[in-house]
Design a protein around this motif. Structure first.
Motif, PDB file in Angstrom:
ATOM      1  N   GLY A  70      12.026   9.051  -7.183  1.00  0.00           N
ATOM      2  CA  GLY A  70      11.172   8.010  -7.737  1.00  0.00           C
ATOM      3  C   GLY A  70       9.706   8.308  -7.477  1.00  0.00           C
ATOM      4  O   GLY A  70       9.341   9.234  -6.751  1.00  0.00           O
ATOM      5  N   ARG A  71       8.884   7.499  -8.064  1.00  0.00           N
ATOM      6  CA  ARG A  71       7.439   7.694  -7.978  1.00  0.00           C
ATOM      7  C   ARG A  71       6.931   7.225  -6.612  1.00  0.00           C
ATOM      8  O   ARG A  71       7.237   6.116  -6.180  1.00  0.00           O
ATOM      9  N   PRO A  72       6.135   8.031  -5.924  1.00  0.00           N
ATOM     10  CA  PRO A  72       5.624   7.616  -4.613  1.00  0.00           C
ATOM     11  C   PRO A  72       4.541   6.552  -4.759  1.00  0.00           C
ATOM     12  O   PRO A  72       3.865   6.462  -5.784  1.00  0.00           O
ATOM     13  N   VAL A  73       4.357   5.766  -3.729  1.00  0.00           N
ATOM     14  CA  VAL A  73       3.323   4.737  -3.709  1.00  0.00           C
ATOM     15  C   VAL A  73       1.961   5.424  -3.600  1.00  0.00           C
ATOM     16  O   VAL A  73       1.775   6.311  -2.762  1.00  0.00           O
ATOM     17  N   ARG A  74       1.006   5.025  -4.434  1.00  0.00           N
ATOM     18  CA  ARG A  74      -0.305   5.691  -4.461  1.00  0.00           C
ATOM     19  C   ARG A  74      -1.171   5.358  -3.260  1.00  0.00           C
ATOM     20  O   ARG A  74      -1.815   6.215  -2.695  1.00  0.00           O
ATOM     21  N   PHE A  75      -1.200   4.093  -2.861  1.00  0.00           N
ATOM     22  CA  PHE A  75      -2.079   3.658  -1.778  1.00  0.00           C
ATOM     23  C   PHE A  75      -1.228   3.084  -0.651  1.00  0.00           C
ATOM     24  O   PHE A  75      -1.221   1.871  -0.421  1.00  0.00           O
ATOM     25  N   ALA A  76      -0.523   3.945   0.066  1.00  0.00           N
ATOM     26  CA  ALA A  76       0.421   3.500   1.090  1.00  0.00           C
ATOM     27  C   ALA A  76      -0.279   2.778   2.240  1.00  0.00           C
ATOM     28  O   ALA A  76       0.223   1.770   2.744  1.00  0.00           O
ATOM     29  N   ASP A  77      -1.453   3.257   2.654  1.00  0.00           N
ATOM     30  CA  ASP A  77      -2.158   2.626   3.768  1.00  0.00           C
ATOM     31  C   ASP A  77      -2.634   1.218   3.409  1.00  0.00           C
ATOM     32  O   ASP A  77      -2.520   0.285   4.195  1.00  0.00           O
ATOM     33  N   ILE A  78      -3.120   1.048   2.185  1.00  0.00           N
ATOM     34  CA  ILE A  78      -3.560  -0.274   1.731  1.00  0.00           C
ATOM     35  C   ILE A  78      -2.361  -1.206   1.615  1.00  0.00           C
ATOM     36  O   ILE A  78      -2.435  -2.383   1.976  1.00  0.00           O
ATOM     37  N   GLU A  79      -1.258  -0.659   1.145  1.00  0.00           N
ATOM     38  CA  GLU A  79      -0.048  -1.477   1.006  1.00  0.00           C
ATOM     39  C   GLU A  79       0.463  -1.948   2.367  1.00  0.00           C
ATOM     40  O   GLU A  79       0.927  -3.077   2.505  1.00  0.00           O
ATOM     41  N   GLN A  80       0.351  -1.101   3.389  1.00  0.00           N
ATOM     42  CA  GLN A  80       0.758  -1.503   4.739  1.00  0.00           C
ATOM     43  C   GLN A  80      -0.131  -2.631   5.261  1.00  0.00           C
ATOM     44  O   GLN A  80       0.349  -3.572   5.885  1.00  0.00           O
ATOM     45  N   ASN A  81      -1.438  -2.538   4.996  1.00  0.00           N
ATOM     46  CA  ASN A  81      -2.354  -3.613   5.391  1.00  0.00           C
ATOM     47  C   ASN A  81      -2.015  -4.911   4.669  1.00  0.00           C
ATOM     48  O   ASN A  81      -2.075  -5.998   5.245  1.00  0.00           O
ATOM     49  N   LEU A  82      -1.653  -4.798   3.405  1.00  0.00           N
ATOM     50  CA  LEU A  82      -1.317  -5.974   2.605  1.00  0.00           C
ATOM     51  C   LEU A  82      -0.045  -6.640   3.114  1.00  0.00           C
ATOM     52  O   LEU A  82       0.009  -7.863   3.248  1.00  0.00           O
ATOM     53  N   LEU A 101      -1.538 -13.216  -3.058  1.00  0.00           N
ATOM     54  CA  LEU A 101      -1.188 -11.848  -2.683  1.00  0.00           C
ATOM     55  C   LEU A 101      -1.898 -10.839  -3.592  1.00  0.00           C
ATOM     56  O   LEU A 101      -2.437  -9.832  -3.115  1.00  0.00           O
ATOM     57  N   LYS A 102      -1.929 -11.127  -4.888  1.00  0.00           N
ATOM     58  CA  LYS A 102      -2.621 -10.234  -5.823  1.00  0.00           C
ATOM     59  C   LYS A 102      -4.119 -10.187  -5.522  1.00  0.00           C
ATOM     60  O   LYS A 102      -4.734  -9.110  -5.550  1.00  0.00           O
ATOM     61  N   ASN A 103      -4.712 -11.345  -5.229  1.00  0.00           N
ATOM     62  CA  ASN A 103      -6.145 -11.377  -4.907  1.00  0.00           C
ATOM     63  C   ASN A 103      -6.448 -10.591  -3.632  1.00  0.00           C
ATOM     64  O   ASN A 103      -7.453  -9.877  -3.565  1.00  0.00           O
ATOM     65  N   GLU A 104      -5.588 -10.708  -2.635  1.00  0.00           N
ATOM     66  CA  GLU A 104      -5.780  -9.954  -1.398  1.00  0.00           C
ATOM     67  C   GLU A 104      -5.645  -8.454  -1.658  1.00  0.00           C
ATOM     68  O   GLU A 104      -6.386  -7.643  -1.105  1.00  0.00           O
ATOM     69  N   ALA A 105      -4.691  -8.077  -2.513  1.00  0.00           N
ATOM     70  CA  ALA A 105      -4.517  -6.656  -2.861  1.00  0.00           C
ATOM     71  C   ALA A 105      -5.776  -6.124  -3.553  1.00  0.00           C
ATOM     72  O   ALA A 105      -6.252  -5.028  -3.240  1.00  0.00           O
ATOM     73  N   LEU A 106      -6.316  -6.904  -4.483  1.00  0.00           N
ATOM     74  CA  LEU A 106      -7.544  -6.486  -5.164  1.00  0.00           C
ATOM     75  C   LEU A 106      -8.703  -6.363  -4.178  1.00  0.00           C
ATOM     76  O   LEU A 106      -9.505  -5.422  -4.252  1.00  0.00           O
ATOM     77  N   ARG A 107      -8.799  -7.310  -3.231  1.00  0.00           N
ATOM     78  CA  ARG A 107      -9.864  -7.264  -2.232  1.00  0.00           C
ATOM     79  C   ARG A 107      -9.752  -6.012  -1.351  1.00  0.00           C
ATOM     80  O   ARG A 107     -10.733  -5.301  -1.122  1.00  0.00           O
ATOM     81  N   LEU A 108      -8.520  -5.711  -0.898  1.00  0.00           N
ATOM     82  CA  LEU A 108      -8.307  -4.526  -0.060  1.00  0.00           C
ATOM     83  C   LEU A 108      -8.640  -3.239  -0.815  1.00  0.00           C
ATOM     84  O   LEU A 108      -9.237  -2.315  -0.258  1.00  0.00           O
ATOM     85  N   HIS A 109      -8.259  -3.184  -2.072  1.00  0.00           N
ATOM     86  CA  HIS A 109      -8.547  -1.978  -2.872  1.00  0.00           C
ATOM     87  C   HIS A 109     -10.051  -1.832  -3.119  1.00  0.00           C
ATOM     88  O   HIS A 109     -10.577  -0.721  -3.115  1.00  0.00           O
ATOM     89  N   LYS A 110     -10.717  -2.960  -3.339  1.00  0.00           N
ATOM     90  CA  LYS A 110     -12.161  -2.909  -3.564  1.00  0.00           C
ATOM     91  C   LYS A 110     -12.889  -2.455  -2.302  1.00  0.00           C
ATOM     92  O   LYS A 110     -13.838  -1.674  -2.358  1.00  0.00           O
ATOM     93  N   GLU A 111     -12.419  -2.920  -1.132  1.00  0.00           N
ATOM     94  CA  GLU A 111     -13.017  -2.501   0.137  1.00  0.00           C
ATOM     95  C   GLU A 111     -12.882  -1.001   0.354  1.00  0.00           C
ATOM     96  O   GLU A 111     -13.767  -0.361   0.914  1.00  0.00           O
TER      97      GLU A 111
END
Length: 188
Positions: A70-82, A101-111
């Motif tokens: 399967g396809r690997p997760v692109r941002f594993a470190d951000i996903e762990q923080n989320l 949850l989506k807003n927090e994910a967007l915030r973490l990615h933007k950071e």
């Protein structure tokens, strides 16, 4: 039309471990070329599966697909923080919605400077599946406890007896009109 456009579009196929072992078994008995034609699988795949037969047998006992498939997760470190943020909020008793949850994910990615991330519905569904989380919760108890129902049954029976004495109802005239009529004295 060009030859490339005329060619049938090839797609990636996902084969289960059980299917791969079936092909390997056939290849060992009849040959790799026949197995390739019989199961419509590329000969290189058959060769590869035969070479990894021991691993396939070990995987069959524990899973449907091979590990790492399967396809690997692109941002594993951000996903762990989320996911850490999600469980911290849950432990604090704070309600976490899908939108939060989506807003927090967007915030973490933007950071972290990744502008290409979009918290789509597909990402959200996959995220929940990867981490085995659910947003469902118990809203009410469907069945009442025995103590409550025993009291209600006693109260109803006293009411029926009193009404029968006052108005001279026959027991056969009483019925449960909740959904399907069920009489106290059901005919045999």
């Amino acid at each position: 039309m060009s030859a490339a456009m005329e060619r049938k579009k090839e797609t990636h196929k996902c084969y289960s471990v059980a299917f791969k072992l079936k092909v390997v078994e056939f290849a060992e008995a009849q040959g790799k070329h026949k197995a390739s034609k019989m199961f419509h699988v590329d000969r290189n795949r058959v060769r590869e599966w035969c070479k990894n037969k021991d691993s396939l047998i070990a995987w069959k006992k524990t899973r449907k697909r091979a590990p790492g498939a399967g396809r690997p997760v692109r941002f594993a470190d951000i996903e762990q923080n989320l996911i850490r943020w999600f469980f911290e909020r849950r432990e604090q008793g704070v309600r976490v919605t899908g939108k939060a949850l989506k807003n927090e994910a967007l915030r973490l990615h933007k950071e972290n400077g990744s502008q290409s991330f979009k918290a789509s519905c597909g990402w959200f569904r996959s995220f929940k599946k990867r981490h085995n989380i659910s947003f469902r919760r118990t809203t009410h108890i469907a069945q009442k406890s025995v103590e409550i129902t025993d009291g209600l049954v006693d109260k109803f029976l006293r009411f029926v007896i009193r009404m029968r004495q006052l108005r001279e109802y026959d027991v056969s005239e009483l019925g449960n009109m909740d959904e399907t009529p069920v009489y106290l004295e059901m005919p045999g």
